[in-house]
Design a protein around this motif. Structure first.
Motif, PDB file in Angstrom:
ATOM      1  N   MET A 160       0.848  -1.194   0.000  1.00  0.00           N
ATOM      2  CA  MET A 160       0.000   0.000   0.000  1.00  0.00           C
ATOM      3  C   MET A 160       0.885   1.246   0.000  1.00  0.00           C
ATOM      4  SD  MET A 160      -3.012   1.144   2.675  1.00  0.00           S
ATOM      5  CE  MET A 160      -4.086  -0.218   2.270  1.00  0.00           C
ATOM      6  N   VAL A 161       0.534   2.206  -0.872  1.00  0.00           N
ATOM      7  CA  VAL A 161       1.324   3.435  -0.965  1.00  0.00           C
ATOM      8  C   VAL A 161       0.480   4.704  -0.841  1.00  0.00           C
ATOM      9  CG1 VAL A 161       3.208   2.393  -2.272  1.00  0.00           C
ATOM     10  CG2 VAL A 161       1.262   3.376  -3.493  1.00  0.00           C
ATOM     11  N   GLY A 162      -0.852   4.577  -0.831  1.00  0.00           N
ATOM     12  CA  GLY A 162      -1.668   5.782  -0.743  1.00  0.00           C
ATOM     13  C   GLY A 162      -3.102   5.493  -0.357  1.00  0.00           C
ATOM     14  N   ARG A 163      -3.793   6.565   0.054  1.00  0.00           N
ATOM     15  CA  ARG A 163      -5.206   6.467   0.410  1.00  0.00           C
ATOM     16  C   ARG A 163      -5.844   7.826   0.213  1.00  0.00           C
ATOM     17  NH1 ARG A 163      -8.079   7.594   5.122  1.00  0.00           N
ATOM     18  NH2 ARG A 163     -10.082   6.526   5.233  1.00  0.00           N
ATOM     19  N   GLN A 164      -7.104   7.790  -0.224  1.00  0.00           N
ATOM     20  CA  GLN A 164      -7.902   9.009  -0.373  1.00  0.00           C
ATOM     21  C   GLN A 164      -9.264   8.746   0.233  1.00  0.00           C
ATOM     22  OE1 GLN A 164      -8.336  10.388  -4.412  1.00  0.00           O
ATOM     23  NE2 GLN A 164      -9.914  11.866  -3.867  1.00  0.00           N
ATOM     24  N   HIS A 165      -9.814   9.755   0.932  1.00  0.00           N
ATOM     25  CA  HIS A 165     -11.165   9.611   1.484  1.00  0.00           C
ATOM     26  C   HIS A 165     -11.931  10.917   1.339  1.00  0.00           C
ATOM     27  CE1 HIS A 165     -14.550   8.418   3.865  1.00  0.00           C
ATOM     28  NE2 HIS A 165     -14.389   9.497   4.609  1.00  0.00           N
ATOM     29  N   ASN A 166     -13.201  10.797   0.961  1.00  0.00           N
ATOM     30  CA  ASN A 166     -14.075  11.955   0.790  1.00  0.00           C
ATOM     31  C   ASN A 166     -15.304  11.810   1.681  1.00  0.00           C
ATOM     32  OD1 ASN A 166     -12.473  12.946  -1.436  1.00  0.00           O
ATOM     33  ND2 ASN A 166     -13.386  11.320  -2.660  1.00  0.00           N
ATOM     34  N   GLY A 167     -15.602  12.847   2.459  1.00  0.00           N
ATOM     35  CA  GLY A 167     -16.819  12.864   3.255  1.00  0.00           C
ATOM     36  C   GLY A 167     -16.719  12.122   4.574  1.00  0.00           C
ATOM     37  N   ASP A 168     -17.901  11.680   5.065  1.00  0.00           N
ATOM     38  CA  ASP A 168     -17.953  10.955   6.331  1.00  0.00           C
ATOM     39  C   ASP A 168     -17.862   9.454   6.065  1.00  0.00           C
ATOM     40  OD1 ASP A 168     -20.459  10.224   5.358  1.00  0.00           O
ATOM     41  OD2 ASP A 168     -21.588  11.294   6.908  1.00  0.00           O
ATOM     42  N   GLU A 169     -18.398   8.643   6.999  1.00  0.00           N
ATOM     43  CA  GLU A 169     -18.308   7.183   6.837  1.00  0.00           C
ATOM     44  C   GLU A 169     -19.104   6.656   5.639  1.00  0.00           C
ATOM     45  OE1 GLU A 169     -21.651   8.049   9.716  1.00  0.00           O
ATOM     46  OE2 GLU A 169     -19.577   8.706   9.540  1.00  0.00           O
ATOM     47  N   ASN A 170     -19.992   7.485   5.091  1.00  0.00           N
ATOM     48  CA  ASN A 170     -20.740   7.084   3.896  1.00  0.00           C
ATOM     49  C   ASN A 170     -20.033   7.506   2.614  1.00  0.00           C
ATOM     50  OD1 ASN A 170     -22.991   5.904   5.289  1.00  0.00           O
ATOM     51  ND2 ASN A 170     -23.479   7.993   5.930  1.00  0.00           N
ATOM     52  N   GLY A 171     -18.943   8.242   2.760  1.00  0.00           N
ATOM     53  CA  GLY A 171     -18.167   8.699   1.617  1.00  0.00           C
ATOM     54  C   GLY A 171     -17.265   7.603   1.065  1.00  0.00           C
ATOM     55  N   GLN A 172     -16.637   7.927  -0.043  1.00  0.00           N
ATOM     56  CA  GLN A 172     -15.799   6.968  -0.761  1.00  0.00           C
ATOM     57  C   GLN A 172     -14.343   6.985  -0.277  1.00  0.00           C
ATOM     58  OE1 GLN A 172     -17.002   4.879  -3.691  1.00  0.00           O
ATOM     59  NE2 GLN A 172     -18.616   5.282  -2.209  1.00  0.00           N
ATOM     60  N   THR A 173     -13.777   5.787  -0.192  1.00  0.00           N
ATOM     61  CA  THR A 173     -12.363   5.612   0.123  1.00  0.00           C
ATOM     62  C   THR A 173     -11.705   4.879  -1.039  1.00  0.00           C
ATOM     63  OG1 THR A 173     -12.771   5.546   2.506  1.00  0.00           O
ATOM     64  CG2 THR A 173     -10.715   4.572   1.741  1.00  0.00           C
ATOM     65  N   PHE A 174     -10.518   5.334  -1.406  1.00  0.00           N
ATOM     66  CA  PHE A 174      -9.730   4.749  -2.492  1.00  0.00           C
ATOM     67  C   PHE A 174      -8.359   4.383  -1.925  1.00  0.00           C
ATOM     68  CE2 PHE A 174     -12.599   7.942  -4.017  1.00  0.00           C
ATOM     69  CZ  PHE A 174     -13.167   7.425  -5.173  1.00  0.00           C
ATOM     70  N   TYR A 175      -7.779   3.303  -2.415  1.00  0.00           N
ATOM     71  CA  TYR A 175      -6.454   2.874  -1.972  1.00  0.00           C
ATOM     72  C   TYR A 175      -5.516   2.814  -3.162  1.00  0.00           C
ATOM     73  CZ  TYR A 175      -8.847   1.536   2.295  1.00  0.00           C
ATOM     74  OH  TYR A 175      -9.585   1.560   3.451  1.00  0.00           O
ATOM     75  N   GLN A 176      -4.256   3.149  -2.921  1.00  0.00           N
ATOM     76  CA  GLN A 176      -3.247   3.058  -3.972  1.00  0.00           C
ATOM     77  C   GLN A 176      -2.235   1.978  -3.590  1.00  0.00           C
ATOM     78  OE1 GLN A 176      -0.440   6.312  -4.528  1.00  0.00           O
ATOM     79  NE2 GLN A 176      -0.561   6.061  -6.744  1.00  0.00           N
ATOM     80  N   TYR A 177      -1.905   1.142  -4.557  1.00  0.00           N
ATOM     81  CA  TYR A 177      -0.924   0.075  -4.381  1.00  0.00           C
ATOM     82  C   TYR A 177       0.147   0.193  -5.453  1.00  0.00           C
ATOM     83  CZ  TYR A 177      -4.443  -1.974  -1.349  1.00  0.00           C
ATOM     84  OH  TYR A 177      -5.342  -2.184  -0.329  1.00  0.00           O
ATOM     85  N   ALA A 178       1.309  -0.400  -5.163  1.00  0.00           N
ATOM     86  CA  ALA A 178       2.388  -0.447  -6.154  1.00  0.00           C
ATOM     87  C   ALA A 178       3.105  -1.785  -6.027  1.00  0.00           C
ATOM     88  CB  ALA A 178       3.362   0.702  -5.943  1.00  0.00           C
ATOM     89  N   ARG A 179       3.696  -2.205  -7.123  1.00  0.00           N
ATOM     90  CA  ARG A 179       4.385  -3.498  -7.180  1.00  0.00           C
ATOM     91  C   ARG A 179       5.842  -3.338  -6.771  1.00  0.00           C
ATOM     92  NH1 ARG A 179       3.474  -7.766 -11.883  1.00  0.00           N
ATOM     93  NH2 ARG A 179       4.589  -9.441 -10.892  1.00  0.00           N
TER      94      ARG A 179
END
Length: 183
Positions: A160-179
């Motif tokens: 894991m190399v990154g994370r993004q989150h928008n809003g509260d617990e109902n908002g979207q979370t994105f994760y970034q990975y690298a090889r």
């Protein structure tokens, strides 16, 4: 003589001379390691132990729910990769947060306090193998998922190399990975 002819017998197969002289591909294996579950809002800094980096995260519920962090060991050619001590980022508001570790660093920890308006910060680490820097390639972001029921784990040979989150617990979370690679 066979090598000058461009062929070299290896076991039962035959390999061209240019292939035989090239450095072997890094045989990367990532093994599940330390796992820790904390109350998201508690402000507890979670760091992967020695020789480990983050390979996944899950969260259930609102800010009073639990977050689980998944760490992993990285082996290259059956030898453990060295992981530096953590460098912590500055804090940012969780509800509009975006963090990507500077290449070639991986995430090695996270801390969050309070609700979606509270601060979040990340720990990153560099990696070496036999004194050589470990590199990261094939960076990718996951599709968004609702934070209140999120689960994400790295694919084979990824960290894991990154994370993004928008809003509260109902908002979207994105994760970034690298090889993981030797470059």
């Amino acid at each position: 003589m066979l090598a000058s002819a461009g062929l070299l017998s290896v076991g039962l197969g035959t390999v061209g001379a240019t292939e035989a002289s090239a450095a072997p591909m890094a045989d990367v294996v990532i093994i599940d390691g330390f796992t820790k579950t904390v109350k998201e809002s508690a402000g507890v800094p979670v760091e992967c132990p020695a020789y480990q980096v983050l390979i996944g995260r899950s969260h259930s519920g609102d800010e009073n729910g639990n977050t689980t962090y998944y760490c992993g060991f990285i082996l290259i050619h059956d030898e453990l990769v060295q992981v530096s001590g953590p460098t912590w980022s500055s804090s940012q508001r969780e509800s509009g947060s975006f963090f990507a570790a500077p290449p070639p660093r991986a995430l090695s920890g996270r801390e969050h306090s309070g609700d979606e308006n509270g601060p979040t910060r990340y720990a990153t680490a560099s990696m070496t193998w036999q004194g050589r820097d470990v590199h990261l390639t094939s960076y990718r972001w996951t599709a968004g998922q609702r934070e209140s029921s999120s689960y994400s784990k790295a694919g084979p040979e990824e960290v894991m190399v990154g994370r993004q989150h928008n809003g509260d617990e109902n908002g979207q979370t994105f994760y970034q990975y690298a090889r993981v690679t030797l470059g």
